[in-house]
Design an enzyme around this catalytic site. Sequence first.
Site, PDB file in Angstrom:
ATOM      1  N   ARG A 155       2.907  -1.497  -3.762  1.00 32.09           N
ATOM      2  CA  ARG A 155       2.042  -0.709  -2.881  1.00 32.09           C
ATOM      3  C   ARG A 155       1.428  -1.614  -1.816  1.00 32.09           C
ATOM      4  O   ARG A 155       1.092  -2.755  -2.107  1.00 32.09           O
ATOM      5  CB  ARG A 155       0.911  -0.066  -3.723  1.00 32.09           C
ATOM      6  CG  ARG A 155       1.206   1.364  -4.127  1.00 32.09           C
ATOM      7  CD  ARG A 155       0.252   1.895  -5.165  1.00 32.09           C
ATOM      8  NE  ARG A 155      -1.165   1.838  -4.807  1.00 32.09           N
ATOM      9  CZ  ARG A 155      -2.139   2.384  -5.540  1.00 32.09           C
ATOM     10  NH1 ARG A 155      -1.850   3.043  -6.644  1.00 32.09           N
ATOM     11  NH2 ARG A 155      -3.394   2.284  -5.172  1.00 32.09           N
ATOM     12  N   ARG A 166     -10.570  -3.868  -1.820  1.00 31.25           N
ATOM     13  CA  ARG A 166     -10.755  -2.700  -2.690  1.00 31.25           C
ATOM     14  C   ARG A 166     -11.820  -2.963  -3.743  1.00 31.25           C
ATOM     15  O   ARG A 166     -12.596  -2.065  -4.083  1.00 31.25           O
ATOM     16  CB  ARG A 166      -9.431  -2.347  -3.376  1.00 31.25           C
ATOM     17  CG  ARG A 166      -8.440  -1.699  -2.422  1.00 31.25           C
ATOM     18  CD  ARG A 166      -7.044  -1.765  -2.958  1.00 31.25           C
ATOM     19  NE  ARG A 166      -6.828  -0.892  -4.100  1.00 31.25           N
ATOM     20  CZ  ARG A 166      -5.826  -1.040  -4.951  1.00 31.25           C
ATOM     21  NH1 ARG A 166      -4.961  -2.016  -4.803  1.00 31.25           N
ATOM     22  NH2 ARG A 166      -5.687  -0.197  -5.944  1.00 31.25           N
TER      23      ARG A 166
HETATM   24  P1  AP5 Z   1      -2.668   2.112 -12.933  1.00 31.76           P
HETATM   25  O1  AP5 Z   1      -2.648   3.092 -14.042  1.00 31.76           O
HETATM   26  O2  AP5 Z   1      -1.770   2.327 -11.781  1.00 31.76           O
HETATM   27  O3  AP5 Z   1      -4.178   1.847 -12.454  1.00 31.76           O
HETATM   28  P2  AP5 Z   1      -5.190   2.792 -11.661  1.00 31.76           P
HETATM   29  O4  AP5 Z   1      -6.507   2.697 -12.354  1.00 31.76           O
HETATM   30  O5  AP5 Z   1      -4.604   4.148 -11.472  1.00 31.76           O
HETATM   31  O6  AP5 Z   1      -5.300   1.951 -10.332  1.00 31.76           O
HETATM   32  P3  AP5 Z   1      -5.144   2.377  -8.798  1.00 31.76           P
HETATM   33  O7  AP5 Z   1      -4.901   1.081  -8.074  1.00 31.76           O
HETATM   34  O8  AP5 Z   1      -4.161   3.459  -8.621  1.00 31.76           O
HETATM   35  O9  AP5 Z   1      -6.570   2.884  -8.503  1.00 31.76           O
HETATM   36  P4  AP5 Z   1      -7.257   2.947  -7.155  1.00 31.76           P
HETATM   37  O10 AP5 Z   1      -8.462   3.701  -7.538  1.00 31.76           O
HETATM   38  O11 AP5 Z   1      -7.507   1.684  -6.476  1.00 31.76           O
HETATM   39  O12 AP5 Z   1      -6.175   3.632  -6.205  1.00 31.76           O
HETATM   40  P5  AP5 Z   1      -5.989   5.145  -5.758  1.00 31.76           P
HETATM   41  O13 AP5 Z   1      -4.558   5.442  -5.778  1.00 31.76           O
HETATM   42  O14 AP5 Z   1      -6.929   6.029  -6.478  1.00 31.76           O
HETATM   43  O15 AP5 Z   1      -2.368   0.673 -13.588  1.00 31.76           O
HETATM   44  C1  AP5 Z   1      -2.311  -0.511 -12.805  1.00 31.76           C
HETATM   45  C2  AP5 Z   1      -1.231  -1.452 -13.354  1.00 31.76           C
HETATM   46  O16 AP5 Z   1      -1.602  -1.898 -14.640  1.00 31.76           O
HETATM   47  C3  AP5 Z   1       0.150  -0.802 -13.513  1.00 31.76           C
HETATM   48  O17 AP5 Z   1       1.136  -1.745 -13.184  1.00 31.76           O
HETATM   49  C4  AP5 Z   1       0.228  -0.429 -15.002  1.00 31.76           C
HETATM   50  O18 AP5 Z   1       1.552  -0.454 -15.478  1.00 31.76           O
HETATM   51  C5  AP5 Z   1      -0.630  -1.523 -15.625  1.00 31.76           C
HETATM   52  N1  AP5 Z   1      -1.387  -1.048 -16.784  1.00 31.76           N
HETATM   53  C6  AP5 Z   1      -2.078   0.112 -16.875  1.00 31.76           C
HETATM   54  N2  AP5 Z   1      -2.693   0.212 -18.065  1.00 31.76           N
HETATM   55  C7  AP5 Z   1      -2.386  -0.939 -18.726  1.00 31.76           C
HETATM   56  C8  AP5 Z   1      -2.748  -1.435 -20.032  1.00 31.76           C
HETATM   57  N3  AP5 Z   1      -3.525  -0.716 -20.854  1.00 31.76           N
HETATM   58  N4  AP5 Z   1      -2.280  -2.651 -20.391  1.00 31.76           N
HETATM   59  C9  AP5 Z   1      -1.483  -3.383 -19.547  1.00 31.76           C
HETATM   60  N5  AP5 Z   1      -1.113  -2.946 -18.319  1.00 31.76           N
HETATM   61  C10 AP5 Z   1      -1.573  -1.737 -17.915  1.00 31.76           C
HETATM   62  O19 AP5 Z   1      -6.521   5.086  -4.234  1.00 31.76           O
HETATM   63  C11 AP5 Z   1      -5.800   4.415  -3.240  1.00 31.76           C
HETATM   64  C12 AP5 Z   1      -6.516   4.535  -1.905  1.00 31.76           C
HETATM   65  O20 AP5 Z   1      -6.591   5.923  -1.504  1.00 31.76           O
HETATM   66  C13 AP5 Z   1      -7.972   4.057  -1.859  1.00 31.76           C
HETATM   67  O21 AP5 Z   1      -8.075   2.666  -1.665  1.00 31.76           O
HETATM   68  C14 AP5 Z   1      -8.502   4.859  -0.658  1.00 31.76           C
HETATM   69  O22 AP5 Z   1      -8.079   4.314   0.562  1.00 31.76           O
HETATM   70  C15 AP5 Z   1      -7.816   6.210  -0.847  1.00 31.76           C
HETATM   71  N6  AP5 Z   1      -8.615   7.105  -1.699  1.00 31.76           N
HETATM   72  C16 AP5 Z   1      -8.255   7.588  -2.923  1.00 31.76           C
HETATM   73  N7  AP5 Z   1      -9.230   8.367  -3.427  1.00 31.76           N
HETATM   74  C17 AP5 Z   1     -10.226   8.380  -2.509  1.00 31.76           C
HETATM   75  C18 AP5 Z   1     -11.509   8.982  -2.468  1.00 31.76           C
HETATM   76  N8  AP5 Z   1     -11.953   9.737  -3.492  1.00 31.76           N
HETATM   77  N9  AP5 Z   1     -12.276   8.789  -1.369  1.00 31.76           N
HETATM   78  C19 AP5 Z   1     -11.838   8.043  -0.335  1.00 31.76           C
HETATM   79  N10 AP5 Z   1     -10.640   7.423  -0.309  1.00 31.76           N
HETATM   80  C20 AP5 Z   1      -9.839   7.585  -1.397  1.00 31.76           C
HETATM   81 ZN    ZN Z   2      -3.900   5.171  -9.752  1.00 28.45          ZN
END
Ligand code: AP5
Ligand code: ZN
Length: 209
Positions: A155, A166
């Site tokens: 990503r 972030r």
């Molecule tokens: P994963 O499950 O992908 O983690 P996640 O918590 O979903 O992390 P994200 O990076 O998706 O969260 P985020 O909040 O930054 O991004 P979002 O997409 O919401 O796991 C991560 C990794 O670890 C993977 O490789 C997985 O395999 C591994 N893993 C998971 N669990 C594990 C375990 N137990 N043990 C070992 N490994 C593990 O947002 C992206 C962007 O969108 C934001 O920056 C912003 O620009 C925008 N955005 C989204 N929502 C909003 C909002 N509400 N308001 C404003 N902007 C927003």
């Molecule tokens: Zn996520």
Amino acid sequence: MNLVFLGPPGAGKGTIASQAKTHYDIPHISTGDLFRNNIKNETELGKQVKAILASGNLVPDSVTIAMVKDRLSEDDAKKGFILDGFPRTIAQAEALKEMTGLDAVVNFVLDREDIVKRLSGRRVCKSTGKTYHIIYSPPKVEGIDDETGESLIQRDDDKEEAIINRLAVYDKQTEPLIAYYREKGILIDIDAKPAPEEVFASMVKLLQK
Ligand code: AP5
Ligand code: ZN
């Protein structure tokens, strides 16, 4: 069941949501996924938010709130939902309160070192967005999605500079939501460090109480 998944980037919200949506038979609504789909399909919204996502900043509240309101009004969200990545600001939480009630807010707790390891090793399928990790959950063939056979990519916001931003954005804008929901008595803390199956099982147990 109306659930919010709260927590820093990379804590495993999406990973646990993909198990929980089947278990509870409710849709997984990730605002990040919704934005990324718009970017992929080159919609107006996608064009508007592409650079914001790549930098790791937040999309303006007005845009995000309107998108979530639309999504929650769809039929499948009537039986419940997992909101992943929303709300992320107090203003979003206040707006959500006007839209619907919540049963619980699950707070994924993970230390910085593990967050960075998870984000920097994450790889996703170009077309489906399915998530892997180069060490913790590698695909069968390196760099290739198990189901589609397409190549895995990183990503934009998993590059080092965006990760740093972030985390700063999380600390400033999203972390205050922990106190906000704790005060309302609906916050459940989950240790996000163990393997996904274990994190999921302890969440299900805590939600039964
Ligand atoms: P994963 O499950 O992908 O983690 P996640 O918590 O979903 O992390 P994200 O990076 O998706 O969260 P985020 O909040 O930054 O991004 P979002 O997409 O919401 O796991 C991560 C990794 O670890 C993977 O490789 C997985 O395999 C591994 N893993 C998971 N669990 C594990 C375990 N137990 N043990 C070992 N490994 C593990 O947002 C992206 C962007 O969108 C934001 O920056 C912003 O620009 C925008 N955005 C989204 N929502 C909003 C909002 N509400 N308001 C404003 N902007 C927003
Ligand atoms: Zn996520």
